[in-house]
Motif scaffolding. Structure first.
Motif, PDB file in Angstrom:
ATOM      1  N   ILE A   5       0.852  -1.184   0.000  1.00 40.23           N
ATOM      2  CA  ILE A   5       0.000   0.000   0.000  1.00 40.23           C
ATOM      3  C   ILE A   5       0.886   1.231   0.000  1.00 40.23           C
ATOM      4  N   VAL A   6       0.617   2.147  -0.909  1.00 46.30           N
ATOM      5  CA  VAL A   6       1.402   3.377  -1.023  1.00 46.30           C
ATOM      6  C   VAL A   6       0.494   4.561  -0.718  1.00 46.30           C
ATOM      7  N   ASN A   7       0.841   5.312   0.313  1.00 40.38           N
ATOM      8  CA  ASN A   7       0.106   6.529   0.660  1.00 40.38           C
ATOM      9  C   ASN A   7       1.100   7.504   1.268  1.00 40.38           C
ATOM     10  N   TYR A   8       1.187   8.695   0.709  1.00 43.51           N
ATOM     11  CA  TYR A   8       2.168   9.667   1.203  1.00 43.51           C
ATOM     12  C   TYR A   8       1.891  10.071   2.648  1.00 43.51           C
ATOM     13  N   GLU A   9       0.651   9.842   3.129  1.00 36.74           N
ATOM     14  CA  GLU A   9       0.330  10.097   4.529  1.00 36.74           C
ATOM     15  C   GLU A   9      -0.234   8.824   5.158  1.00 36.74           C
ATOM     16  N   TRP A  78       7.086  11.762  -4.724  1.00 40.81           N
ATOM     17  CA  TRP A  78       7.036  11.131  -6.048  1.00 40.81           C
ATOM     18  C   TRP A  78       8.371  10.456  -6.373  1.00 40.81           C
ATOM     19  N   PRO A  79       9.492  11.217  -6.532  1.00 46.89           N
ATOM     20  CA  PRO A  79      10.748  10.542  -6.885  1.00 46.89           C
ATOM     21  C   PRO A  79      11.411   9.844  -5.695  1.00 46.89           C
ATOM     22  N   GLY A 106       0.107   8.228  -6.514  1.00 46.66           N
ATOM     23  CA  GLY A 106      -0.116   7.430  -7.699  1.00 46.66           C
ATOM     24  C   GLY A 106       1.109   7.149  -8.547  1.00 46.66           C
ATOM     25  N   PRO A 107       1.869   8.177  -8.956  1.00 44.54           N
ATOM     26  CA  PRO A 107       3.044   7.894  -9.783  1.00 44.54           C
ATOM     27  C   PRO A 107       4.064   7.009  -9.076  1.00 44.54           C
ATOM     28  N   THR A 108       4.220   7.198  -7.763  1.00 53.57           N
ATOM     29  CA  THR A 108       5.146   6.370  -6.991  1.00 53.57           C
ATOM     30  C   THR A 108       4.684   4.916  -6.988  1.00 53.57           C
ATOM     31  N   ALA A 147      -0.991  14.656 -14.791  1.00 57.94           N
ATOM     32  CA  ALA A 147      -0.453  13.529 -14.025  1.00 57.94           C
ATOM     33  C   ALA A 147      -1.572  12.596 -13.567  1.00 57.94           C
ATOM     34  N   VAL A 148      -2.676  13.174 -13.121  1.00 59.01           N
ATOM     35  CA  VAL A 148      -3.817  12.358 -12.689  1.00 59.01           C
ATOM     36  C   VAL A 148      -4.344  11.536 -13.855  1.00 59.01           C
TER      37      VAL A 148
END
Length: 390
Positions: A5-9, A78-79, A106-108, A147-148
């Protein structure tokens, strides 16, 4: 099955989107191996294991507060998230990657899904699709909007947390493929109710309570203004949460002459939050937009009538006159009227209270996780049996 699971927060960072992600991750971890990639934050270890979930934190730039993200921290996830994920997760195999928020996660997540050769499931969760309070969100910024669209096009399956958000994804980005609407859920909160006096509350006051980050989207200025218009000394407002708008809201309350009736409690532990909700009489959060509004379910579990604004994802489960009242976003007069109706009719509050406790129980985290498993199974992920909650 192994899930990334990827979530920046992810808690203790962020707000409702992170809280929802954690609840789902913990439920999935009962039956699957679950890793989470998120942002680093002040005082947090780079890696830890909590409630069966392994959490990896990427060292983003400019994250100085746990409650709110800076633009730099979101952009750098992202990067940095891609590089950090490849480094710390190297050699592992994942059956599916699930990213929360089309940007910045998303991009990550999409890059890592391709790296691991796994399908990518995108969860649209709020400001990644629409936010009326900020100038730089994808619905207004052409570069972020592009990007979206790219993340939407490249993902293998798509989830929105509400009917409202799915509709906006189609209207704003021209997206035409299927979208699964999976409501958020939560377990019934556990807390010990205590008398008002132990919480610093007065016995004979009617308390309106609001919970959330103090940001412009929450529209708390309208709530304070509506309180002032009521001109009732026996009605007070409890505001739970912190954020960049706090100083301005304090100034507004003082300027309207209700400073002594607006109580800023700041960030409080979950136990205290639920104790304050249970001790209050009415919940009000007239946000300009909520993708789902998990906090309304929290209030309903505690038996509170709910006042919210429309439109928003909360319309999937809030009913005018039955769970409380829905008012047009930004309409102070309607907000004042809704408050008056509930303040002046304790019988109505009691009827709605009993109804709301029942409604809240329908949105279980077990059911939410089961729906995600069905999406993963449809993609052939791990060919695992789908859990059906009792």
């Amino acid at each position: 099955m192994r899930i990334l699971i990827v979530n920046y927060e992810y808690p203790p960072l962020g707000g409702g989107g992170g809280v929802a992600t954690r609840a789902i991750a913990m439920e999935l971890a009962k039956r699957h191996e679950v890793d989470v990639l998120t942002s680093a934050g002040p005082g947090l270890p780079p890696e830890e294991r909590s409630e069966g979930v392994t959490i990896h934190r990427a060292p983003v730039l400019g994250r100085t507060r746990r409650s709110t993200a800076s633009i730099l921290s979101m952009v750098s996830f992202w990067p940095i998230g891609i590089l950090h994920g490849r480094q710390v997760l190297k050699g592992r195999r994942y059956d599916v990657v699930n990213s929360w928020f089309a940007v910045p996660s998303g991009p990550t997540g999409l890059s890592l899904a391709r790296y691991f050769g796994a399908p990518h499931v995108l969860t649209m969760a709020g400001g990644d699709i629409y936010d009326p309070s900020k100038w730089y969100t994808p619905d207004k910024n052409p570069l972020l909007g592009m990007a979206v669209r790219r993340v939407l096009a490249a993902s293998d399956a798509h989830v929105a947390v509400s009917t409202d958000l799915a509709r906006r994804a189609r209207a704003l980005y021209g997206f035409e493929r299927p979208i699964d609407v999976i409501s958020l859920g939560m377990s019934a909160p556990r807390y010990t109710a205590v008398p008002r006096r132990q919480l610093g509350l007065e016995r004979d006051v009617i308390y309106v309570v609001s919970v959330g980050r103090l940001v412009r989207r929450k529209n708390l200025a309208s709530l304070i203004t509506a309180l002032a218009r009521m001109q009732r000394d026996d009605v007070h407002l409890l505001i739970i949460g912190d954020g960049p708008e706090e100083a301005g809201l304090v100034t507004l309350a003082d300027g309207l002459g209700v400073g002594r009736r607006v109580h800023f409690r700041g960030f409080v532990p979950n136990e205290t939050k639920y104790q304050l909700l249970a001790a209050a009489d009415i919940f009000a959060l007239p946000s300009l937009h909520e993708a789902f509004g998990l906090v309304y379910l929290e209030a309903m579990h505690c038996g509170l009538p709910v006042i919210a604004a429309r439109p928003g994802g909360q319309e999937d489960y809030l009913d005018e006159g039955r769970t409380g009242f829905l008012v047009p976003a930004g309409d102070v007069e309607s907000l004042e009227g809704a408050l008056r109706r509930l303040v002046e009719d304790p019988g109505l509050r009691a009827r709605i209270s009993a109804h709301n406790r029942q409604v809240a129980q329908r949105f279980s985290i077990a059911a939410t996780a089961s729906h995600y498993e069905q999406v993963f199974e449809r993609l052939g992920c791990g060919r695992m049996p789908v859990y059906v909650p009792a």
